[in-house]
Design an enzyme around this catalytic site. Structure first.
Site, PDB file in Angstrom:
ATOM      1  N   GLU A  81       0.844  -1.194   0.000  1.00 53.86           N
ATOM      2  CA  GLU A  81       0.000   0.000   0.000  1.00 53.86           C
ATOM      3  C   GLU A  81       0.876   1.240   0.000  1.00 53.86           C
ATOM      4  O   GLU A  81       0.403   2.348   0.208  1.00 53.86           O
ATOM      5  CB  GLU A  81      -0.998  -0.013   1.157  1.00 53.86           C
ATOM      6  CG  GLU A  81      -0.416  -0.172   2.527  1.00 53.86           C
ATOM      7  CD  GLU A  81      -1.498   0.016   3.584  1.00 53.86           C
ATOM      8  OE1 GLU A  81      -2.280  -0.916   3.772  1.00 53.86           O
ATOM      9  OE2 GLU A  81      -1.557   1.092   4.186  1.00 53.86           O
ATOM     10  N   CYS A 113      -3.133  -4.779   3.770  1.00 51.79           N
ATOM     11  CA  CYS A 113      -2.002  -5.596   4.217  1.00 51.79           C
ATOM     12  C   CYS A 113      -1.998  -7.011   3.655  1.00 51.79           C
ATOM     13  O   CYS A 113      -1.150  -7.810   4.027  1.00 51.79           O
ATOM     14  CB  CYS A 113      -1.966  -5.660   5.738  1.00 51.79           C
ATOM     15  SG  CYS A 113      -1.808  -4.046   6.494  1.00 51.79           S
ATOM     16  N   HIS A 234      -1.674 -12.350  10.254  1.00 47.63           N
ATOM     17  CA  HIS A 234      -1.270 -10.951  10.067  1.00 47.63           C
ATOM     18  C   HIS A 234      -1.102 -10.285  11.434  1.00 47.63           C
ATOM     19  O   HIS A 234      -1.894 -10.503  12.344  1.00 47.63           O
ATOM     20  CB  HIS A 234      -2.322 -10.196   9.231  1.00 47.63           C
ATOM     21  CG  HIS A 234      -2.037  -8.722   9.148  1.00 47.63           C
ATOM     22  ND1 HIS A 234      -0.824  -8.237   8.718  1.00 47.63           N
ATOM     23  CD2 HIS A 234      -2.791  -7.641   9.480  1.00 47.63           C
ATOM     24  CE1 HIS A 234      -0.862  -6.907   8.766  1.00 47.63           C
ATOM     25  NE2 HIS A 234      -2.032  -6.525   9.226  1.00 47.63           N
TER      26      HIS A 234
END
Ligand SMILES: [Zn+2]
Lengths: 345, 133
Positions: A81, A113, A234
Site C-alpha cells: 500500500e 495488508c 497478520h
C-alpha cells in the site's frame, strides 16, 4: 508434480525506533502501550529506501535460494500500500534490477495488508495452469502513521519475496480467501496518512475475516489446529494475532517462530510474509504451516504449506530473517521525523 | 534542476541497476562503466557483457556536506572510490554510519533511491555501497 515455494527471501531496514522513544515525545505511558500492543520497537526505512528497494533486496534473496536463472521467472506481482508511484508499476523497476527479462507478466497489487499473499495466490494459479514456470510474489511496505496517532507506534517497513514453482521447498497444499465490504481502515488518493475506524478495526474486521478464512481452510483440508507445527497470522500488533490464535485453538509454541511483530512492528503487506519467512528459516521437512493474512477493506487469504527436504539445501543460500531483525540501529524521534519526511516544507 | 535526461538514464540502467559492465575475452580486462572497445587489444579485442558481484574495498572517500540539489535529505553522506573485487574502480555513495567509513573497509552494492527530480518527477534508482566488514 508438487507446486509451492521454491525460494524465499526477506529484507528489513536497519533503523529501529522504540515505543519508549515515541511515547517520550507524545508524553504517553510507554509501558501500557507496550503491553497493549505487544510491541517493543519498529523498523524505519532510510531516506533512500522504499517499497521498490525493499522488494529488490528481498527478491534477490529469493532468487539465491531458488537457484534458478532470473529469466525463468514468468510473472512478478508486488503487493503493497506504499507503491512509490501512483501510476507506474513497482514491478517494472524491480524486474529490471533483478534481470528477469522482458517476457514477463507484471502488475502491482493493492489490498491493504494482504496484497502480498494475494500475489502468492496468483503466482500459484499461473504456475498450476501451466502459463508460467515460475512466479515472483512480493509483499513489502514502508507504512506511515500520522504523528501522534496510535498507528505511529506500529507502522513499520519491510518485505518478503516468494518464488512459486515446481520442486518446492514448501508445497502449497491449499489456499482460499474470505472477502467482504468492511470499512475499518482506508486512505483516499492523495492523502499522506490512512484513516481508521478506531475500535471498529477489531471484531467485525480483523477477527471476523482471519477466523473465518482459517476455519474454512482447516475444514476443507480436514485438519485441526494440532495438525500444524506453525501458525502465522497478520500482525497489525501483537495482541490481535495472539487473540485470534487463542480463539482458533493454536498454542503460543505454534505462533512463536512467525511472531516477528514485537521486534519490528507491523510491516503491513510484509507482515505475515515476514512471519512465514522466519518460520521457513527453522522448519523441518514434513512440517505443516498455516498462514492467514488480513487486509483492511476487508479480506483474508489462508494457506496450508508442507515443508519438503529441499529446505535443507536452500535455506542457507541467503541471509535468514533473524539476520535482518538483529542487524539494527536505534534512532531518536528527531532522526525518525527526518527519515520519514514528516515535516512539511 | 534535472540531473539526468530520462533517455540517458534508461540506456544506462543495466549498469546502474545491476553493475553490468564489460569484459574483454582476449586479455580479461574488465570495464565499468561498460566499454565496447578494449583499450589494450584495440581492434583485436572481444568485448562481452560482464556482471560485477558488487563486492569491493574502499580505496578513497570524501564526506559531502554541501550537497547538490536533490540530495539535501541525504546530507551529509560519504562518496567513495571502490575497487571492485573483479578489478574495475567505481565511485558511489556509501550508506551507514559516517564515522565507520574508512579506507580499506569492505563494501557490497545495495539497491537504493538515488534522487528524485522533485515531487512530481521520476524517481531514480541505482546502486550504493553498504559497509560489510
Ligand atoms: Zn583486451
Amino acid at each position: 508434480m508438487d507446486i509451492g515455494i521454491v525460494g524465499y527471501g526477506c529484507y528489513i531496514p536497519v533503523f529501529r525506533i522504540s515505543v519508549e522513544e515515541i511515547a517520550r515525545v507524545w508524553n504517553t505511558d510507554a509501558d501500557s502501550i507496550k503491553k497493549g500492543l505487544m510491541i517493543e520497537e519498529k523498523s524505519v526505512p532510510d531516506v533512500d529506501e522504499d517499497t521498490i528497494t525493499i522488494s529488490v533486496e528481498a527478491g534477490r534473496n529469493a532468487l539465491l535460494r531458488a537457484g534458478i536463472e532470473p529469466n525463468k521467472i514468468g510473472a512478478i506481482f508486488i503487493g503493497s500500500e506504499s507503491h512509490p508511484y501512483a501510476v507506474k508499476p513497482s514491478g517494472t523497476v524491480v524486474a529490471e534490477a533483478l534481470d528477469l527479462g522482458r517476457d514477463l507478466m507484471a502488475a502491482d497489487f493493492e489490498f491493504a495488508c494482504k496484497a502480498g499473499t494475494a500475489a502468492i495466490q496468483c503466482c500459484y494459479g499461473l504456475v498450476k495452469s501451466g502459463l508460467i514456470d515460475y512466479g515472483l510474489a512480493i509483499g513489502a511496505d514502508t507504512s506511515q502513521g500520522r504523528p501522534g496517532d496510535a498507528l505511529e507506534y506500529t507502522a513499520a517497513a519491510g518485505g518478503a519475496a516468494f518464488i512459486l514453482g515446481r520442486d518446492p521447498l514448501a508445497i502449497l497444499d491449499s489456499t482460499l480467501s474470505y472477502t467482504s465490504d468492511t470499512s475499518d481502515f482506508w486512505r483516499r488518493e492523495g492523502q499522506d496518512y490512512p484513516s481508521h475506524g478506531a475500535r471498529f478495526t477489531g471484531k467485525p474486521a480483523y477477527f471476523k475475516h482471519v477466523i473465518s478464512a482459517t476455519k474454512n481452510i482447516m475444514e476443507k483440508a480436514s485438519l485441526k489446529p494440532r495438525d500444524f507445527n506453525y501458525a502465522v497470522f497478520h500482525m497489525p500488533n501483537g495482541k490481535f494475532p495472539s487473540a485470534a490464535a487463542k480463539t482458533l485453538g493454536f498454542t503460543k509454541e505454534q505462533m512463536a517462530p512467525g511472531f516477528v511483530v514485537s521486534r519490528i512492528g507491523n510491516c503491513y503487506s510484509g507482515s505475515s510474509p515476514l512471519g512465514l519467512s522466519r518460520v521457513l528459516d527453522t522448519a523441518k521437512p514434513g512440517e505443516k504451516i498455516l498462514l492467514t493474512s488480513y487486509g483492511s477493506g476487508a479480506g483474508s487469504d489462508s494457506f496450508i504449506f508442507t515443508v519438503t527436504d529441499k529446505i535443507l539445501e536452500r535455506r542457507d543460500k541467503a541471509p535468514l530473517t533473524d539476520h535482518y531483525i538483529s542487524r539494527k540501529r536505534n534512532i531518536d524521534y528527531g532522526t525518525y521525523v527526518r527519515l520519514k519526511g514528516k515535516l512539511k516544507e | 534542476m534535472v540531473h539526468s535526461s530520462i533517455p540517458l538514464f534508461w540506456r544506462l540502467r543495466k549498469a546502474k541497476y545491476r553493475l553490468e559492465g564489460t569484459k574483454c575475452r582476449k586479455c580479461k580486462s574488465v570495464f565499468f562503466p561498460p566499454r565496447s572497445f578494449c583499450s589494450r587489444c584495440r581492434r583485436k579485442g572481444e568485448i562481452e557483457c560482464f556482471p560485477f558481484s558488487g563486492k569491493g574495498t574502499i580505496i578513497s572517500y570524501t564526506i559531502i556536506r554541501t550537497p547538490p540539489e536533490g540530495f539535501e535529505k541525504q546530507s551529509p553522506y560519504a562518496v567513495a572510490i571502490v575497487k571492485l573485487d573483479e578489478g574495475a574502480q567505481i565511485s558511489g555513495q556509501v550508506i551507514g554510519d559516517l564515522k565507520e567509513v574508512e579506507t580499506g573497509k569492505r563494501v557490497s552494492a545495495v539497491f537504493r533511491k538515488m534522487y528524485e527530480d522533485g515531487p512530481q518527477g521520476v524517481i531514480n534508482y541505482g546502486l550504493k555501497f553498504a559497509l560489510t566488514g
